[in-house]
Design a protein around this motif. Structure first.
Motif, PDB file in Angstrom:
ATOM      1  N   MET A   1       0.635  -1.106   0.055  1.00 14.93           N
ATOM      2  CA  MET A   1      -0.089   0.021  -0.026  1.00 14.93           C
ATOM      3  C   MET A   1       0.910   1.313   0.028  1.00 14.93           C
ATOM      4  O   MET A   1       2.079   1.099   0.229  1.00 14.93           O
ATOM      5  N   ARG A   2       0.437   2.446  -0.068  1.00 13.09           N
ATOM      6  CA  ARG A   2       1.052   3.633  -0.428  1.00 13.09           C
ATOM      7  C   ARG A   2       1.227   4.245   0.852  1.00 13.09           C
ATOM      8  O   ARG A   2       0.251   4.301   1.667  1.00 13.09           O
ATOM      9  N   ALA A   3       2.261   4.918   1.180  1.00 11.73           N
ATOM     10  CA  ALA A   3       2.438   5.702   2.455  1.00 11.73           C
ATOM     11  C   ALA A   3       3.416   7.074   1.923  1.00 11.73           C
ATOM     12  O   ALA A   3       3.812   7.021   0.858  1.00 11.73           O
ATOM     13  N   VAL A   4       3.214   8.166   2.637  1.00 11.55           N
ATOM     14  CA  VAL A   4       4.221   9.340   2.299  1.00 11.55           C
ATOM     15  C   VAL A   4       5.201   9.378   3.562  1.00 11.55           C
ATOM     16  O   VAL A   4       4.981   9.328   4.700  1.00 11.55           O
ATOM     17  N   GLY A   5       6.662   9.173   3.388  1.00  7.80           N
ATOM     18  CA  GLY A   5       7.434   9.331   4.253  1.00  7.80           C
ATOM     19  C   GLY A   5       8.833   9.783   4.003  1.00  7.80           C
ATOM     20  O   GLY A   5       8.798  10.206   2.772  1.00  7.80           O
ATOM     21  N   VAL A   6       9.708   9.587   4.685  1.00 10.48           N
ATOM     22  CA  VAL A   6      11.020  10.143   4.400  1.00 10.48           C
ATOM     23  C   VAL A   6      11.929   9.120   4.579  1.00 10.48           C
ATOM     24  O   VAL A   6      12.101   8.054   5.337  1.00 10.48           O
ATOM     25  N   THR A   7      13.220   8.836   3.767  1.00 13.45           N
ATOM     26  CA  THR A   7      14.243   7.748   3.851  1.00 13.45           C
ATOM     27  C   THR A   7      15.552   8.532   4.136  1.00 13.45           C
ATOM     28  O   THR A   7      16.621   7.855   4.695  1.00 13.45           O
ATOM     29  N   ARG A   8      15.509   9.922   4.131  1.00 12.06           N
ATOM     30  CA  ARG A   8      16.422  10.798   4.655  1.00 12.06           C
ATOM     31  C   ARG A   8      16.023  12.098   5.271  1.00 12.06           C
ATOM     32  O   ARG A   8      15.118  12.489   4.791  1.00 12.06           O
ATOM     33  N   PHE A   9      16.268  12.379   6.447  1.00 15.53           N
ATOM     34  CA  PHE A   9      15.790  13.435   7.097  1.00 15.53           C
ATOM     35  C   PHE A   9      16.108  14.805   6.408  1.00 15.53           C
ATOM     36  O   PHE A   9      17.090  15.148   5.893  1.00 15.53           O
ATOM     37  N   GLY A  10      15.153  15.928   6.667  1.00 16.27           N
ATOM     38  CA  GLY A  10      15.416  16.944   5.877  1.00 16.27           C
ATOM     39  C   GLY A  10      13.902  17.896   5.998  1.00 16.27           C
ATOM     40  O   GLY A  10      13.124  17.627   6.965  1.00 16.27           O
ATOM     41  N   GLY A  11      13.868  18.732   4.896  1.00 22.23           N
ATOM     42  CA  GLY A  11      12.522  19.479   4.839  1.00 22.23           C
ATOM     43  C   GLY A  11      11.236  18.579   4.090  1.00 22.23           C
ATOM     44  O   GLY A  11      11.450  17.792   3.810  1.00 22.23           O
ATOM     45  N   PRO A  12      10.396  19.401   3.664  1.00 23.86           N
ATOM     46  CA  PRO A  12       9.427  19.073   3.014  1.00 23.86           C
ATOM     47  C   PRO A  12       9.826  18.293   1.521  1.00 23.86           C
ATOM     48  O   PRO A  12       9.016  17.205   1.345  1.00 23.86           O
ATOM     49  N   ASP A  13      10.776  18.737   1.064  1.00 22.53           N
ATOM     50  CA  ASP A  13      10.998  18.177  -0.270  1.00 22.53           C
ATOM     51  C   ASP A  13      11.692  16.761  -0.191  1.00 22.53           C
ATOM     52  O   ASP A  13      11.788  15.913  -1.180  1.00 22.53           O
ATOM     53  N   MET A  14      11.872  16.155   1.124  1.00 23.74           N
ATOM     54  CA  MET A  14      12.366  14.897   1.291  1.00 23.74           C
ATOM     55  C   MET A  14      11.302  13.879   1.260  1.00 23.74           C
ATOM     56  O   MET A  14      11.279  12.801   1.377  1.00 23.74           O
ATOM     57  N   LEU A  15      10.090  14.426   1.571  1.00 23.87           N
ATOM     58  CA  LEU A  15       9.043  13.386   1.514  1.00 23.87           C
ATOM     59  C   LEU A  15       8.698  12.814   0.047  1.00 23.87           C
ATOM     60  O   LEU A  15       8.812  13.381  -0.895  1.00 23.87           O
ATOM     61  N   ARG A  16       8.375  11.534   0.312  1.00 20.27           N
ATOM     62  CA  ARG A  16       8.353  10.657  -1.000  1.00 20.27           C
ATOM     63  C   ARG A  16       7.169   9.641  -0.594  1.00 20.27           C
ATOM     64  O   ARG A  16       6.915   9.270   0.267  1.00 20.27           O
ATOM     65  N   VAL A  17       6.414   9.494  -2.047  1.00 23.63           N
ATOM     66  CA  VAL A  17       5.460   8.292  -1.860  1.00 23.63           C
ATOM     67  C   VAL A  17       5.999   6.790  -1.964  1.00 23.63           C
ATOM     68  O   VAL A  17       7.156   6.680  -2.592  1.00 23.63           O
TER      69      VAL A  17
END
Length: 313
Positions: A1-17
């Motif tokens: 299933m889909r989620a949105v999160g980060v694999t590397r910390f940072g700002g909003p642009d680090m968020l990925r599906v």
């Protein structure tokens, strides 16, 4: 299933599906298909890795989100009869690894889940659990008596707004701060006195209560700047670990919402009040789940009133 999160910390642009796996269902758990997930300032701290060691999540993925609403699809054998498949519910989430509100499905303890309030949409309901429970816990820790006085900073925010309404419901006199554009809204939430926010807000509170208020809930995280608004022997509630200066016998109550994350009675009390109109969920806007980065950019820009909400469907 889909989620949105980060694999590397940072700002909003680090968020990925991301693609994440289904979570196992425990005996006292419910599985919820998420229809709405609120975006909170605490989510930005997780994305930035504020409490992490290193620049990457320990388990490889971090999915934020502490508030959801949705539909129950499965229940464990020990789940109370009040929760059943097909029920519309809201819940508080304690994020860990890929377990966070920004995903299409979650497994949650039944004690963290209750029905959507009467008359609320799923988006509205998703703004209530975390901020509402934080406000509820703050008041419980403050232990103010009916007829007492409380100041609320950051009253136009979600936590502050719920706190103003809960305090008024419990018979407290409320003084709250607000920007000029928010004064009418904060007054409508139930504040008896509204003062200008910003520098010297403590002095403006003292203009109305010369001896100081019995308690202050610091939703604006001003700490030392507003401590002087509290009377000798009063109480100061903080959401960011502020410890006070130890002077004048002021008790400092540190509010950590995880203490109420599995307190169904408190969560269901919020549901009842919202259904009665005593609490007002506020949605600043909705975006698809895959636009979580844009939601965080809007949050960082400031000026949102209520909560932005992500819609997985």
């Amino acid at each position: 299933m889909r989620a949105v999160g980060v694999t590397r910390f940072g700002g909003p642009d680090m968020l990925r599906v991301l693609e994440v796996g289904a979570e196992p269902l425990g005996r006292a758990d419910v599985r919820v298909r998420v229809t709405a997930a609120a975006v909170n300032p605490t989510d930005t701290m997780l994305i930035a890795g504020a409490r992490a060691d290193g620049d990457r999540p320990a388990g490889g993925v971090a999915v934020p989100g502490m508030d959801v609403a949705g539909v129950i699809t499965e229940v464990g054998p020990d789940v109370p009869a009040r929760l059943s498949p097909g029920a519309r519910v809201m819940a508080i989430v304690v994020p860990s690894g890929d377990h966070g509100g920004y995903r299409e499905e979650l497994v949650l303890p039944s004690a963290s889940v209750t029905a959507v309030p009467l008359g609320c949409t799923d988006a509205e309901a998703s703004t209530l659990p975390m901020n509402g429970l934080t406000a509820r816990l703050a008041l419980d820790l403050m232990r103010l008596r009916r007829g007492g006085t409380i100041a609320v900073t950051g009253a136009a925010g979600a936590f502050g707004g719920y706190l103003v309404q809960l305090a008024r419901h419990e018979g407290l006199t409320v003084v709250a701060d607000a920007a000029p554009a928010d004064r009418a809204m904060v007054a409508a939430l139930g504040a008896d006195v509204v003062v200008d926010r910003g520098p010297d807000v403590a002095a403006r509170i003292r203009d109305h209560f010369p001896d100081g208020v019995d308690g202050l809930a610091d939703g604006a995280v001003q700490g030392d700047e507003v401590l002087s608004a509290v009377r000798d022997g009063g109480v100061f509630a903080t959401v960011r670990g502020y410890r006070g200066d130890g002077a004048r016998g002021i008790r400092v109550a540190v509010v950590g919402v995880r203490d109420y994350a599995a307190n169904w009675e408190k969560l269901d009390g919020l549901r009842e009040l919202a259904g009665q109109g005593a609490l007002t969920p506020r949605v600043a806007g909705t975006l698809p789940l895959d636009q979580a980065a844009e939601a965080h950019r809007r949050l960082a820009a400031g000026g949102t009133r209520g909560r932005l909400v992500l819609l997985p469907e």
